[in-house]
Write an enzyme that holds these catalytic residues in place. Structure first.
Site, PDB file in Angstrom:
ATOM      1  N   ASN A 285      46.078  60.745  79.075  1.00 32.60           N
ATOM      2  CA  ASN A 285      46.920  60.881  80.259  1.00 32.60           C
ATOM      3  C   ASN A 285      48.297  60.287  79.997  1.00 32.60           C
ATOM      4  O   ASN A 285      48.438  59.063  79.841  1.00 32.60           O
ATOM      5  CB  ASN A 285      46.295  60.158  81.453  1.00 32.60           C
ATOM      6  N   GLU A 286      49.303  61.134  79.876  1.00 33.42           N
ATOM      7  CA  GLU A 286      50.727  60.796  79.853  1.00 33.42           C
ATOM      8  C   GLU A 286      51.195  60.044  78.613  1.00 33.42           C
ATOM      9  O   GLU A 286      52.351  59.622  78.552  1.00 33.42           O
ATOM     10  CB  GLU A 286      51.141  60.017  81.116  1.00 33.42           C
TER      11      GLU A 286
END
Length: 828
Positions: free
Chosen positions: A427-428
């Site tokens: 995630n990210e």
């Protein structure tokens, strides 16, 4: 046959064993009863030794718990039964653990996300046995890792990226910092002889009407069983296959002709088959058995296109799907408290909202088997992140080996579930490396790139090759491109919440949106339980403690100011921020659904909360549905009418996500907020399956006489959309005028509301009256002369039921705007 002996019911105790820390004397005094599974926080809370960390700012006074050492211990009785081998099986130790049995140190664990197995055959004794599990401070461990491999950038000022532990333990922009320790998943003994089923991995495919299950079996043998010929068998759908385990592995192939397919909700039934596997010795005795429910279905991630633009479309059983999704975070800061019933409640709330995909976000945990089984049952597709979030992660040892073992463990465990349709690397983090200025502080050191591009896709290809893998969220599909490229892959949209009006969503058309969100406070009863101040104010210290996003309260107020006058007090602020949240999500989802197939999905941030907090969730930390839940239920409906801006003017877009044509009469109207319908037109429309149709408003309908008093309305098949010519602060809302009646009915009350003048975004905050009260609908817009019935579900009998239709329980936008115009506001 092997034998399992759970230890969860043993007489566990918890003891503080730290030194030089802030533990109170009452905690140091001696052991307290403990629950397993559980954690230190929940055991201390049950013993009355700490405050509830979810109330007020108690979290701040409990930070010492994560910085000290703890010891769980129990005495259990063992009766030898002649098996050659006995293992201590630990399904979840959080995190830096040292188990000892009868004085012998068994080993060390450093990963919350793995199952560990220790051979204790020679350590057990008949009768009483003493098991101790020591947990060292996670902070002290991360200090040692930092000293060895160096620190790494993190979006949050905590070392969550230096340990294989639930990252959001260390605080997030929606969660408190509560660094846990404990036996958080089941623990027990496994006695076996000759051999055991170490791992079973079914790979399920469907080709030309034939369902194939390729069952990969790993076997572990005792020393005495090293050369014993073993037989394995598998059965599914009335088909049986047998074979010989040559060495430590076997592969069985079963073919089921014309299998009944498993479908996502809204596309078909969720049919599953029982798959049973057995391991037998030469005498035919069953040594071990394994059983799961599997589903026959195909899944592809269509990323076709060119350098200009490409798709990101999930295709299940050959059908392209517009994903109506929600992001999932741990439902509690203490995951051992989340049992099957609670998973069922939350996932039912998702399904009833119209969701067909749940993304398990990478800062939490790989959820329990119950979670994925319920997703299988309810037809909720699962996008599963590997557990990396918002930070640079070292690739050096000992972390590399831990990540590899964790990934193999969980990919194999979750492989049988038909709901699982994507493995996602992180995630990210790829995005963060590009845009969060990590390059300079990293100075060439590792940051996780090899996990996402090499290790994880390699493990998925080896262990679960039938499922797609994607390197990150967001990611554009090419390391040379911007990870958040709006023409490729999946994107995250956060600049809107962080500074723009939510109408800006209509300017964006990515192939797929895997995160976007807007905030609002929790529901009234949830706030009142968690914040004990006598008078609630949005800027009070305790309210702000339950707002973890930096600048979150300012963003809420800035978002309001673009549409509303300054609210006249906390009650209106609370209501209007919840309305604004609902509108923001509706604007985004309806825009992207209307753009199908150019956009193929929107995953809302987020479904749930882990504690009482202002956040982006549709369901708050006490499990109450916020108004945005009802807005998303409308926006996610199988058949939707929405009014969208187009070059020719306001246009009604009918979206049909069903497999059948939608033939409907579309009613287009221009309405005065007091006088009612000014002009109207009926249009017969047929929308093909899985398609959209656009019907522009005729110019004579679309042109207002007085923009401050008029709106456009589109109705079709029970779905309604409105289009306003000016923002709320400029609407000439009439004084609220409605006839309301309240009638008792089984399980609660029926509330009939008849509007004499327009009522916009009617919300009944029934939890103000009875904390258990739930309402079946919210955010109703009633035109003059229209009526609606709301059903309130509550076990309480109200002395005066009319409180349900009195201020501040029954609320509408017009009333709040008019109050703001005449009353002095409180501090923002």
């Amino acid at each position: 046959m092997d034998r399992h002996h759970p230890l969860s019911t043993a007489n566990w105790t918890l003891r503080h064993v730290g030194v030089d820390d802030a533990a109170p004397d009452a905690v140091r005094a001696g052991p307290v009863p403990a629950s397993v599974p559980g954690c230190v926080h929940t055991d201390l809370l049950a013993a009355g030794l700490i405050e509830d960390p979810y109330i007020d700012d108690a979290e701040l006074r409990l930070r010492w718990i994560g910085r000290t050492d703890w010891e769980y211990g129990c005495t259990f009785v063992w009766n030898p039964d002649g098996h050659e081998r006995v293992d201590l099986v630990c399904e979840g130790l959080d995190t830096v653990a040292e188990p000892t049995l009868n004085g012998r140190h068994l080993g060390g664990t450093r990963n919350m996300h793995r199952t560990y197995r220790f051979d204790v055959t020679d350590d057990l004794r008949a009768g009483d046995n003493d098991l101790v599990v020591r947990f060292d401070s996670a902070y002290r461990y991360t200090d040692s890792i930092a000293a060895t491999v160096g620190d790494r950038p993190n979006a949050y000022p905590e070392p969550s990226n230096l340990i294989r532990k639930m990252a959001c333990n260390y605080g997030w922009d929606w969660g408190p910092t509560l660094v846990t320790a404990g036996i958080w998943r089941p623990i027990g003994l496994h006695a076996w002889s000759t051999a055991r089923l170490a791992r079973v991995r079914p790979q399920v495919t469907v080709t030309d009407g034939i369902g194939t299950v390729e069952v990969h079996i790993d076997v572990e043998r005792t020393t005495a069983g090293a050369d014993v010929p073993l037989t394995v068998s598998a059965t599914v759908g009335g088909v049986r296959a047998t074979g010989v385990a040559a060495g430590d592995t076997a592969v069985l192939t079963l073919q089921v002709p014309d299998p009944t397919l498993w479908w996502p909700r809204g596309y078909g039934d969720q049919h599953r088959y029982d798959l049973a596997v057995e391991l037998r010795d030469p005498a035919g005795e069953v040594l071990g058995a394994w059983q799961r429910r599997i589903g026959f279905r195909t899944v592809e991630l269509d990323t076709s296109g060119d350098t200009t633009r490409s798709r990101f479309t999930f295709v299940v059983n050959g059908v392209p799907i517009f994903v109506r999704g929600v992001n999932w975070i741990p439902d509690d800061c203490f995951p051992s408290r989340v049992d099957r019933d609670r998973y069922d409640q939350r996932l039912t709330q998702a399904a009833e909202m119209g969701v067909d995909m749940v993304r398990v976000w990478g800062g939490g945990v790989y959820e329990s088997d119950d979670f994925y089984d319920l997703c299988d049952e309810k037809g909720l597709l699962v996008w599963q992140d590997f557990l990396f979030a918002c930070a640079a992660y070292p690739e050096e040892e000992p972390l590399w080996s831990e990540v590899a073992a964790e990934a193999r463990d969980n990919v194999a465990r979750l492989a049988p579930h038909p709901s699982l349709v994507l493995w996602n690397g992180n995630n990210e983090n790829i995005w963060g490396y590009d845009v969060w200025k990590w390059r300079e502080p990293l100075a060439g050191r590792s940051w996780g790139e090899r996990y996402y591009y090499e290790l994880l896709p390699q493990i998925v290809a080896e262990v679960d090759p039938g499922r797609p893998y994607w390197a990150g969220s967001p990611w554009s599909g090419d390391p040379r491109r911007d990870p958040n490229d709006f023409d490729h892959g999946c994107v995250h949209i956060w600049d809107v919440w962080n500074g723009r009006d939510y109408l800006a969503y209509r300017e964006m058309l990515p192939p797929f949106v895997s995160e976007f969100g807007w905030q609002s406070p929790a529901n009234w009863a949830t706030i009142r339980r968690a914040v004990t101040e006598s008078e609630l104010r949005q800027d009070s210290p305790l309210m702000l403690h339950h707002q973890k996003a930096v600048g979150g309260q300012a963003n809420l107020d800035r978002g309001l100011a673009r549409h509303f006058p300054t609210p006249a007090g906390f009650d209106d602020w609370h209501y209007l921020t919840q309305v604004n949240h609902a509108r923001a999500m509706s604007v985004g989802v309806e825009h992207w659904r209307a753009a199908w197939p150019d956009c193929a999905g929107a995953i809302v941030w987020q479904l749930n909360d882990c504690w009482p907090v202002a956040s982006w969730a549709a369901v708050d930390g006490d499990g109450r549905r916020k108004p945005v839940w009802y807005a998303l239920r409308r926006a996610f409906a199988d058949r939707l009418v929405t009014v969208q801006p187009r070059p020719a003017g306001p246009t009604a877009v009918l979206v049909n996500q069903t497999a059948q044509p939608w033939s409907e009469t579309l009613h287009l109207r221009r309405v005065d907020v007091t006088a009612g319908t000014l002009a109207e037109q009926a249009v017969a429309v047929t929308v093909p399956p899985r398609a959209t149709v656009e019907i522009p408003y005729p110019e004579e309908l679309a042109t207002p006489g007085d923009p401050a008093c008029e709106l456009l309305v589109a109705d079709a098949g029970g779905s309604r959309s409105t289009w306003w010519f000016v923002v709320d602060r400029d609407v000439n809302y009439p004084a609220p005028d409605a006839e309301c009646t309240v009638t008792a009915e089984p399980g609660g009350y029926a509330v009939r509301i008849r509007a004499r003048a327009l009522l916009r975004d009617v919300v009944m905050q029934a939890d103000r009256v009875a904390p258990d009260a739930e309402v079946d609908d919210a955010l109703l817009t009633l035109l003059p002369g229209e009526e609606a019935v709301l059903h309130v579900l509550t076990e309480q009998r109200l002395a005066d039921p009319t409180v349900l239709v009195a201020d501040p329980v029954l609320r509408s936008v017009g009333a709040a705007v008019r109050r703001a115009a005449v009353e002095l506001p409180t501090a923002p």
